[in-house]
Motif scaffolding. Structure first.
Motif, short mmCIF file in Angstrom:
data_model
loop_
_atom_site.label_atom_id
_atom_site.label_comp_id
_atom_site.label_asym_id
_atom_site.label_seq_id
_atom_site.Cartn_x
_atom_site.Cartn_y
_atom_site.Cartn_z
N ALA A 39 18.56 2.58 97.17
CA ALA A 39 17.02 1.74 96.90
C ALA A 39 17.02 1.96 95.42
N ASP A 56 9.78 2.05 92.17
CA ASP A 56 9.68 1.28 93.82
C ASP A 56 10.56 1.28 94.18
N ALA A 57 11.58 2.03 94.35
CA ALA A 57 12.47 3.13 94.96
C ALA A 57 11.73 4.55 95.28
N GLN A 60 8.75 3.22 97.60
CA GLN A 60 8.97 3.18 99.08
C GLN A 60 9.02 5.08 100.47
N TYR A 146 0.58 2.58 109.36
CA TYR A 146 2.17 1.72 109.52
C TYR A 146 1.87 0.68 110.60
#
Length: 447
Positions: A39, A56-57, A60, A146
């Motif tokens: 990622a 950002d990785a 997730q 989700y």
């Protein structure tokens, strides 16, 4: 081991440190290292800095505490010996009123475990306390939301620019068409349970409504009422005993740039693409919205349960509120924005404009191309991350009641106040607008 892998492992060590190590946790950690490395490489190709790509990785991952807690207890569960424990016979009651085994109750109200609703057939939802809530379009687990992928078997429509939007779906057994002359009145489209698609038709001064049903009965067709102020298009009869698959395509003329449109959807999905209107309002009670290339003077979107996703918005003024779900916007130009989520995250990429953004129990992430007004950001119990334009000067006032504040500008930055959790000053030499960010419990990062 590379320096990036070392940083990833160090961050994971902090996350995993709260749990007793075992084989399952170790294996899971190694999987995460590989996934995070991949990622990071993807984000590094587009982001401006190493820290931003790494953040950002990790963003997730979401909240993995529940998974870690379960894995940490696996050995204890497997090693426990219950052979010597006395077995108690559960209470069982079977009658015309329902079926009861211990704390499990199955009756006309649905399925319950103790005082928690597990399945509520009347409202088509699954709920377990305040921790799990599942309905038509997504699931809320704790503070995370989700969105489900579209199901091709339930009320799904497919939009393709090269296809005629009003063409009949293969499953349609009945089709109802209505054409309504345009005017300066408010047009309200009220559908309780349907997939509704808004698009641009090929008419000059007509709004087209095409309704498709998998059962042929005229009482399902929409009713149209008109008074001095508005035109109301409301869904026809909706049977309670069985499901009627319903698809609604609503087309507006290209030159309807003063049109006043309100869409109300109680349970379903709403999509819109290539629209130019004066006012475009949405009220969605339980469903989702997906939009592409929408231009309007004003917009007010209110979503009670579901996700908002849009690409290519151009609004002078917009208010977007999502009570239980995420807001994700790409390529949004909004001069005066007011965007908030109560239980979910807010993410806006390639943003031009200014205004207010807030998230109560989710992260707030903005990538700004250009500021045209002041920006005020607030998060209650999560992080705020902002990528500010590199070529535009700005003032900043950043504070966290419980967390660190970081600003990644090595040159041409001036501080009036610079502490761990509060930074005030300006970047450049001639700042015009201000980035004002506050978080109650979390971090703030400006890249």
């Amino acid at each position: 081991m590379t320096s990036i892998e070392m940083e990833i492992r160090t961050r994971l060590d902090v996350i995993f440190s709260k749990y007793t190590p075992n084989t399952q946790l170790t294996e899971f950690k190694e999987e995460l290292v590989a996934d995070l490395m991949e990622a990071y490489q993807d984000f590094a190709k587009q982001d401006k800095s190493h820290d931003e790509a790494l953040d950002d990785a990790f963003a997730q991952l979401g909240d993995i505490d529940i998974v870690l807690r379960d894995l940490s207890q696996t050995d204890k569960t497997n090693g426990a010996n219950h052979d010597d424990e006395p077995k108690k016979a559960p209470f069982i009651d079977i009658s015309d009123d329902g079926f009861h085994v211990g704390n499990l109750h199955i009756d006309g109200r649905g399925v319950r475990l103790g005082d928690d609703i597990v399945i509520d057939g009347k409202h088509d939802k699954v709920q377990f306390g305040d921790w799990l809530h599942v309905d038509h379009d997504g699931a809320r687990v704790g503070k995370k939301y989700y969105k489900f992928d579209d199901d091709s078997n339930i009320n799904q429509s497919h939009f393709d620019e090269n296809e005629e939007n009003a063409s009949a779906p293969t499953w349609a057994a009945a089709h109802h068409n209505a054409q309504i002359p345009t005017s300066d009145k408010q047009f309200v489209f009220d559908y309780r349970d349907a997939t509704v698609n808004f698009y641009t038709n090929d008419k000059t001064d007509l709004i087209t409504v095409d309704e498709y049903f998998n059962r042929d009965n005229a009482r399902y067709f929409a009713r149209i009422e008109e008074n001095d102020d508005r035109v109301l298009v409301s869904q026809g009869d909706h049977p309670l005993l069985f499901h009627v698959r319903t698809l609604i395509n609503i087309g507006f003329p290209k030159n309807f740039d003063t049109g006043y449109i309100t869409s109300i959807n109680h349970s379903g999905r709403v999509t819109a693409q290539h629209l130019t209107l004066g006012t475009f309002n949405l009220v969605i009670h339980s469903g989702s919205f997906n939009g592409q290339q929408i231009k309007a003077t004003t917009a007010a979107w209110e979503v009670h349960s579901g996700a908002v996703k849009a690409d290519g918005l151009t609004f002078e003024k917009a208010e977007i509120f999502d009570q239980s779900g995420s807001v994700k916007l790409l390529n949004a130009a909004i001069s005066h924005a007011k965007i908030s989520a109560t239980s979910g995250s807010v993410q806006v990429d390639n943003f031009v404009g200014g205004g207010q953004f807030s998230a109560n129990s989710g992260s707030l992430r903005l990538r700004i191309t250009e500021l045209t007004d002041d920006l005020k950001l607030h998060a209650h119990s999560s992080s705020i991350r902002v990528t500010a334009p590199a070529t535009q000067h700005f003032n900043f006032d950043l504070s966290s009641n419980s967390g660190m504040v970081t600003i990644e500008r090595d040159e041409n930055i001036h501080f009036d106040k610079n502490t761990t959790n509060y930074k005030r000053g300006f970047y450049g030499t001639n700042p015009k607008f201000t980035i004002d960010a506050n978080v109650n419990s979390g971090t703030i990062k400006v890249y």
